[in-house]
Write a protein that holds these residues in place. Structure first.
Motif, PDB file in Angstrom:
ATOM      1  N   LEU A 181       0.940  -1.273   0.050  1.00  0.00           N
ATOM      2  CA  LEU A 181      -0.098   0.014   0.127  1.00  0.00           C
ATOM      3  C   LEU A 181       0.689   1.333   0.160  1.00  0.00           C
ATOM      4  O   LEU A 181       0.641   2.122  -0.774  1.00  0.00           O
ATOM      5  CB  LEU A 181      -0.892  -0.034   1.296  1.00  0.00           C
ATOM      6  CG  LEU A 181      -1.846   1.127   1.408  1.00  0.00           C
ATOM      7  CD1 LEU A 181      -2.800   1.384   0.407  1.00  0.00           C
ATOM      8  CD2 LEU A 181      -2.405   1.263   2.812  1.00  0.00           C
ATOM      9  N   LYS A 182       1.817   1.299   0.857  1.00  0.00           N
ATOM     10  CA  LYS A 182       2.717   2.522   1.161  1.00  0.00           C
ATOM     11  C   LYS A 182       3.424   2.639  -0.274  1.00  0.00           C
ATOM     12  O   LYS A 182       3.747   3.695  -0.760  1.00  0.00           O
ATOM     13  CB  LYS A 182       3.658   2.173   2.042  1.00  0.00           C
ATOM     14  CG  LYS A 182       4.878   3.229   2.351  1.00  0.00           C
ATOM     15  CD  LYS A 182       5.792   3.041   3.553  1.00  0.00           C
ATOM     16  CE  LYS A 182       6.629   4.061   3.862  1.00  0.00           C
ATOM     17  NZ  LYS A 182       7.639   4.169   2.634  1.00  0.00           N
ATOM     18  N   LEU A 183       3.878   1.645  -0.837  1.00  0.00           N
ATOM     19  CA  LEU A 183       4.781   1.833  -2.367  1.00  0.00           C
ATOM     20  C   LEU A 183       4.036   2.127  -3.248  1.00  0.00           C
ATOM     21  O   LEU A 183       4.160   2.859  -4.305  1.00  0.00           O
ATOM     22  CB  LEU A 183       5.618   0.485  -2.566  1.00  0.00           C
ATOM     23  CG  LEU A 183       6.855   0.358  -1.632  1.00  0.00           C
ATOM     24  CD1 LEU A 183       7.152  -1.159  -1.665  1.00  0.00           C
ATOM     25  CD2 LEU A 183       7.726   1.362  -1.568  1.00  0.00           C
ATOM     26  N   ILE A 184       2.548   1.509  -3.528  1.00  0.00           N
ATOM     27  CA  ILE A 184       1.718   2.014  -4.340  1.00  0.00           C
ATOM     28  C   ILE A 184       1.330   3.373  -4.344  1.00  0.00           C
ATOM     29  O   ILE A 184       1.310   4.289  -5.537  1.00  0.00           O
ATOM     30  CB  ILE A 184       0.387   1.087  -4.295  1.00  0.00           C
ATOM     31  CG1 ILE A 184       0.541  -0.379  -4.782  1.00  0.00           C
ATOM     32  CG2 ILE A 184      -0.674   1.646  -5.250  1.00  0.00           C
ATOM     33  CD1 ILE A 184      -0.363  -1.147  -4.533  1.00  0.00           C
ATOM     34  N   ASN A 185       0.853   4.059  -3.088  1.00  0.00           N
ATOM     35  CA  ASN A 185       0.737   5.166  -2.991  1.00  0.00           C
ATOM     36  C   ASN A 185       1.715   6.381  -3.366  1.00  0.00           C
ATOM     37  O   ASN A 185       1.502   7.441  -3.792  1.00  0.00           O
ATOM     38  CB  ASN A 185       0.090   5.555  -1.707  1.00  0.00           C
ATOM     39  CG  ASN A 185      -1.357   4.915  -1.499  1.00  0.00           C
ATOM     40  OD1 ASN A 185      -2.036   4.672  -2.479  1.00  0.00           O
ATOM     41  ND2 ASN A 185      -1.698   4.782  -0.217  1.00  0.00           N
ATOM     42  N   GLU A 186       2.978   5.997  -3.086  1.00  0.00           N
ATOM     43  CA  GLU A 186       4.159   6.750  -3.309  1.00  0.00           C
ATOM     44  C   GLU A 186       4.512   6.827  -4.795  1.00  0.00           C
ATOM     45  O   GLU A 186       5.104   7.751  -5.559  1.00  0.00           O
ATOM     46  CB  GLU A 186       5.309   6.025  -2.597  1.00  0.00           C
ATOM     47  CG  GLU A 186       5.393   6.246  -1.255  1.00  0.00           C
ATOM     48  CD  GLU A 186       6.750   5.653  -0.593  1.00  0.00           C
ATOM     49  OE1 GLU A 186       7.356   5.052  -1.488  1.00  0.00           O
ATOM     50  OE2 GLU A 186       6.958   5.817   0.692  1.00  0.00           O
TER      51      GLU A 186
END
Length: 320
Positions: A181-186
């Motif tokens: 989730l964190k990497l997708i949003n970044e």
């Protein structure tokens, strides 16, 4: 003189229905061939693809067809590497659809090159001569030589085209972790609010596909690519056929292949006959066959080539 028999009303209705079906049938295939004409066809010399003579003789190979799928990661006019390598198996003998991922750092022989290198470099090496068929030809040869396969056909799509493809079908459902989730949003143009099963749009799916540095490394990355393909497969199974023309109109110009329009239609019917089944998946080399190693300062996945080829042949051809 004999009186001509009058055509009764029920017979007229039946004749009318038959004519209508014929008109719709002709219109469908006319539109289909016109749509398939948008695909980017690449001619390959299939006489020199290093088809393995060591494939098991326990099965009729006409019943099992393998198609290489390459996800090319390149920008603008750069020569791209096949950062996603999969094999789609249409197994009519066992009535199954299978997908096999190949670890992109696998240390293999590449025909015409000295020594060994990463398997995902084969597509780029084959493209440096400037011909449109060099990349897929060398990539297919590499797969056939190292894993004793019979691949003659391929599909390739650039990762940069993935957002358009996903958006054309209204997104796909994928279960994501907190770390993902964190990497997708970044790395996407829109944000997801939470992990778990989410509907990803095109930008989010591209970010998901490009995640590299998480627990599991390249093994998990190849798993994410299979997850995307499975989600696409499931989405198409649940999509009304009336939506196919619009989807194909968006999809086909994004694909390169050596298959003809007639071949693709035939293939679609075969896949449709198996579409009630799940898309079975596996990854090679498997964990018990190799390990990551640094060679001259470069990371490779070094593995037992003979055991891996046997495992792939058992899975693809014998359904073991």
């Amino acid at each position: 003189m004999r009186k001509q028999k009058k055509i009764t009303k029920p017979v007229k209705i039946i004749i009318g229905i038959i004519i209508l079906i014929l008109i719709l049938f002709i219109a469908f295939f006319t539109y289909t061939f016109k749509t398939l004409g948008k695909i980017n066809t690449v001619k390959l010399d299939t006489s020199n693809l290093e088809i393995s003579p060591n494939i098991t003789n326990e099965v009729d190979l006409d019943e099992i067809r393998n198609i290489a799928i390459f996800g090319i990661d390149s920008k603008d006019e750069e020569i791209g590497r096949s950062d996603s390598i999969m094999i789609l198996t249409i197994d009519k003998k066992h009535n199954k659809l299978k997908i096999s991922s190949i670890i992109r750092d696998s240390y293999v022989e590449i025909p015409g090159r000295d020594g060994k290198d990463k398997i995902n470099h084969a597509y780029a090496f084959g493209s440096v001569d400037g011909t449109e068929n060099g990349g897929p030809t060398l990539a297919i040869k590499t797969l056939n030589r190292n894993f004793n396969l019979n691949i003659k056909d391929f599909l390739s799509v650039n990762f940069s085209s993935l957002p358009k493809l996903i958006d054309s079908i209204g997104g796909i459902d994928i279960t994501i972790t907190d770390e993902e989730l964190k990497l997708i949003n970044e790395n996407s143009t829109s944000q997801l609010s939470s992990s778990g099963t989410q509907k990803l749009n095109g930008s989010q799916t591209l970010a998901y596909s490009r995640i590299r540095y998480t627990a599991g490394g390249d093994f998990e990355r190849s798993h994410r690519h299979r997850t995307i393909l499975t989600a696409l497969f499931n989405k198409l199974k649940s999509t009304s056929p009336t939506s196919y023309p619009g989807f194909l109109k968006e999809l086909l110009p994004l694909i390169n292949t050596n298959m003809t329009s007639t071949d693709i239609i035939s293939l679609a019917f075969k896949i449709n006959s198996l579409s009630s089944h799940e898309l079975i998946q596996d990854r090679f080399p498997r964990d018990d066959c190799g390990e990551g190693q640094m060679i001259n300062g470069i990371y490779y996945y070094v593995f037992d080539i003979n055991e891996t080829a046997k495992q792939m042949n058992d899975y693809i051809f014998l359904d073991k």
